[in-house]
Design a protein around this motif. Structure first.
Motif, PDB file in Angstrom:
ATOM      1  N   TYR A   9       0.840  -1.188   0.000  1.00  0.00           N
ATOM      2  CA  TYR A   9       0.000   0.000   0.000  1.00  0.00           C
ATOM      3  C   TYR A   9       0.881   1.245   0.000  1.00  0.00           C
ATOM      4  O   TYR A   9       2.022   1.226   0.440  1.00  0.00           O
ATOM      5  CB  TYR A   9      -0.991   0.013   1.170  1.00  0.00           C
ATOM      6  CG  TYR A   9      -0.377   0.026   2.558  1.00  0.00           C
ATOM      7  CD1 TYR A   9      -0.142   1.225   3.228  1.00  0.00           C
ATOM      8  CD2 TYR A   9      -0.095  -1.163   3.231  1.00  0.00           C
ATOM      9  CE1 TYR A   9       0.388   1.248   4.509  1.00  0.00           C
ATOM     10  CE2 TYR A   9       0.441  -1.156   4.523  1.00  0.00           C
ATOM     11  CZ  TYR A   9       0.672   0.044   5.155  1.00  0.00           C
ATOM     12  OH  TYR A   9       1.189   0.062   6.417  1.00  0.00           O
ATOM     13  N   LEU A  77      -8.281  14.136  -4.760  1.00  0.00           N
ATOM     14  CA  LEU A  77      -8.103  12.713  -4.492  1.00  0.00           C
ATOM     15  C   LEU A  77      -7.602  11.963  -5.718  1.00  0.00           C
ATOM     16  O   LEU A  77      -6.746  11.065  -5.608  1.00  0.00           O
ATOM     17  CB  LEU A  77      -9.419  12.108  -3.987  1.00  0.00           C
ATOM     18  CG  LEU A  77      -9.978  12.706  -2.691  1.00  0.00           C
ATOM     19  CD1 LEU A  77     -11.206  11.921  -2.239  1.00  0.00           C
ATOM     20  CD2 LEU A  77      -8.932  12.732  -1.594  1.00  0.00           C
ATOM     21  N   PHE A  80      -3.865  12.052  -6.080  1.00  0.00           N
ATOM     22  CA  PHE A  80      -3.135  11.107  -5.227  1.00  0.00           C
ATOM     23  C   PHE A  80      -3.216   9.687  -5.776  1.00  0.00           C
ATOM     24  O   PHE A  80      -2.247   8.924  -5.705  1.00  0.00           O
ATOM     25  CB  PHE A  80      -3.670  11.158  -3.799  1.00  0.00           C
ATOM     26  CG  PHE A  80      -3.240  12.384  -3.046  1.00  0.00           C
ATOM     27  CD1 PHE A  80      -1.911  12.575  -2.697  1.00  0.00           C
ATOM     28  CD2 PHE A  80      -4.165  13.359  -2.692  1.00  0.00           C
ATOM     29  CE1 PHE A  80      -1.506  13.715  -2.012  1.00  0.00           C
ATOM     30  CE2 PHE A  80      -3.774  14.493  -2.001  1.00  0.00           C
ATOM     31  CZ  PHE A  80      -2.433  14.676  -1.662  1.00  0.00           C
ATOM     32  N   VAL A  81      -4.360   9.314  -6.330  1.00  0.00           N
ATOM     33  CA  VAL A  81      -4.493   7.984  -6.921  1.00  0.00           C
ATOM     34  C   VAL A  81      -3.522   7.811  -8.087  1.00  0.00           C
ATOM     35  O   VAL A  81      -2.826   6.794  -8.202  1.00  0.00           O
ATOM     36  CB  VAL A  81      -5.943   7.729  -7.383  1.00  0.00           C
ATOM     37  CG1 VAL A  81      -6.028   6.426  -8.186  1.00  0.00           C
ATOM     38  CG2 VAL A  81      -6.886   7.655  -6.193  1.00  0.00           C
ATOM     39  N   SER A  97     -13.486   7.300 -11.601  1.00  0.00           N
ATOM     40  CA  SER A  97     -13.583   7.285 -10.142  1.00  0.00           C
ATOM     41  C   SER A  97     -15.040   7.443  -9.722  1.00  0.00           C
ATOM     42  O   SER A  97     -15.763   8.281 -10.257  1.00  0.00           O
ATOM     43  CB  SER A  97     -12.750   8.419  -9.531  1.00  0.00           C
ATOM     44  OG  SER A  97     -11.370   8.197  -9.747  1.00  0.00           O
ATOM     45  N   SER A 132      -8.205   1.571  -4.415  1.00  0.00           N
ATOM     46  CA  SER A 132      -9.011   2.162  -3.358  1.00  0.00           C
ATOM     47  C   SER A 132      -8.198   3.221  -2.629  1.00  0.00           C
ATOM     48  O   SER A 132      -6.999   3.038  -2.395  1.00  0.00           O
ATOM     49  CB  SER A 132      -9.453   1.090  -2.356  1.00  0.00           C
ATOM     50  OG  SER A 132     -10.241   0.096  -2.983  1.00  0.00           O
ATOM     51  N   LEU A 133      -8.846   4.311  -2.285  1.00  0.00           N
ATOM     52  CA  LEU A 133      -8.214   5.386  -1.516  1.00  0.00           C
ATOM     53  C   LEU A 133      -8.982   5.564  -0.216  1.00  0.00           C
ATOM     54  O   LEU A 133     -10.211   5.598  -0.215  1.00  0.00           O
ATOM     55  CB  LEU A 133      -8.219   6.681  -2.314  1.00  0.00           C
ATOM     56  CG  LEU A 133      -7.672   7.946  -1.640  1.00  0.00           C
ATOM     57  CD1 LEU A 133      -7.065   8.887  -2.676  1.00  0.00           C
ATOM     58  CD2 LEU A 133      -8.780   8.696  -0.861  1.00  0.00           C
ATOM     59  N   ILE A 173      -3.458   9.899   3.656  1.00  0.00           N
ATOM     60  CA  ILE A 173      -4.153   9.159   2.606  1.00  0.00           C
ATOM     61  C   ILE A 173      -3.382   7.882   2.317  1.00  0.00           C
ATOM     62  O   ILE A 173      -2.154   7.881   2.229  1.00  0.00           O
ATOM     63  CB  ILE A 173      -4.271  10.000   1.314  1.00  0.00           C
ATOM     64  CG1 ILE A 173      -5.336  11.087   1.488  1.00  0.00           C
ATOM     65  CG2 ILE A 173      -4.592   9.126   0.098  1.00  0.00           C
ATOM     66  CD1 ILE A 173      -5.456  12.021   0.296  1.00  0.00           C
ATOM     67  N   VAL A 175      -3.450   4.557  -0.466  1.00  0.00           N
ATOM     68  CA  VAL A 175      -3.983   4.001  -1.710  1.00  0.00           C
ATOM     69  C   VAL A 175      -3.501   2.557  -1.821  1.00  0.00           C
ATOM     70  O   VAL A 175      -2.327   2.276  -1.561  1.00  0.00           O
ATOM     71  CB  VAL A 175      -3.525   4.816  -2.938  1.00  0.00           C
ATOM     72  CG1 VAL A 175      -4.100   4.218  -4.222  1.00  0.00           C
ATOM     73  CG2 VAL A 175      -3.935   6.281  -2.794  1.00  0.00           C
TER      74      VAL A 175
END
Length: 205
Positions: A9, A77, A80-81, A97, A132-133, A173, A175
């Protein structure tokens, strides 16, 4: 930011400022929350659940959720993904998303081990959840319990539980691939607020 290469992760520490976290909590609480469901209970069936079904559901998942689709938050978000997907080396094909899930855990609420990918999603959407975040919005001093944990079932011992203590820190966060099993342990005290977002892609990876 760093990756836990053994545990698969990717972490962004202090990704969201305290003010941003508070703004998101205020936004989430302005929405009507509902009891969270699992895959077998869709919107049409949920209102018709009998007492036994509701008890069984709460044994697996017990939290309150609302959904957000504010563009400014989606943009933050998604960035970041994309970074996690590239920097980790996963490089999954992703192109969509879902709406952001705002989640509130109160005392004794929890979510047992589960993965976010489902064959039902493939049949319904033609795309699969790939990444998934999860973002922690609460100060760790404001709640006890509610720990985020992984269970990597490809290990020699699939029962080994791997905590993700980073997700106790406000603004962090994480991911991870959506096929990884994870849970939130029962909350002992206080309230835990978090965000979840799932990113989909075609059936090839």
């Amino acid at each position: 930011m760093f990756t836990n290469t053994q545990d698969y992760y990717w972490v962004f520490n202090n990704a969201l400022s305290p003010d941003t976290c508070d703004k998101i909590i205020e936004l989430g609480l302005s929405k009507k929350t509902v009891l969270a469901r699992t895959h077998e209970y869709d919107k049409d069936k949920f209102k018709n659940l009998n007492k036994t079904q509701k008890i069984n559901l709460k044994k697996i998942r017990n939290s309150e959720v609302a959904f957000l689709d504010d563009k400014w938050l989606m943009d933050i978000l998604n960035d970041f993904v994309v970074k996690a997907n590239m920097n980790s080396g996963w490089k999954y094909q992703i192109d969509y998303s879902e709406r952001i899930q705002f989640t509130k855990y109160k005392k004794n609420q929890h979510y047992n081990f589960h993965c976010d990918s489902s064959i039902q999603d493939i049949c319904k959407y033609g795309k699969i959840r790939k990444l998934s975040l999860v973002a922690c919005l609460s100060n760790p001093k404001e709640f006890k319990g509610g720990d985020f944990e992984f269970q990597f079932r490809n290990n020699n011992d699939p029962t080994i539980i791997t905590p993700a203590p980073e997700l106790r820190n406000k603004g962090t966060i994480v991911v991870f691939p959506s096929f990884l099993y994870h849970r939130v342990t029962p909350l002992i005290k206080g309230t835990r607020y978090s965000l979840v977002m799932w990113t989909r892609g075609n059936l090839y990876w």
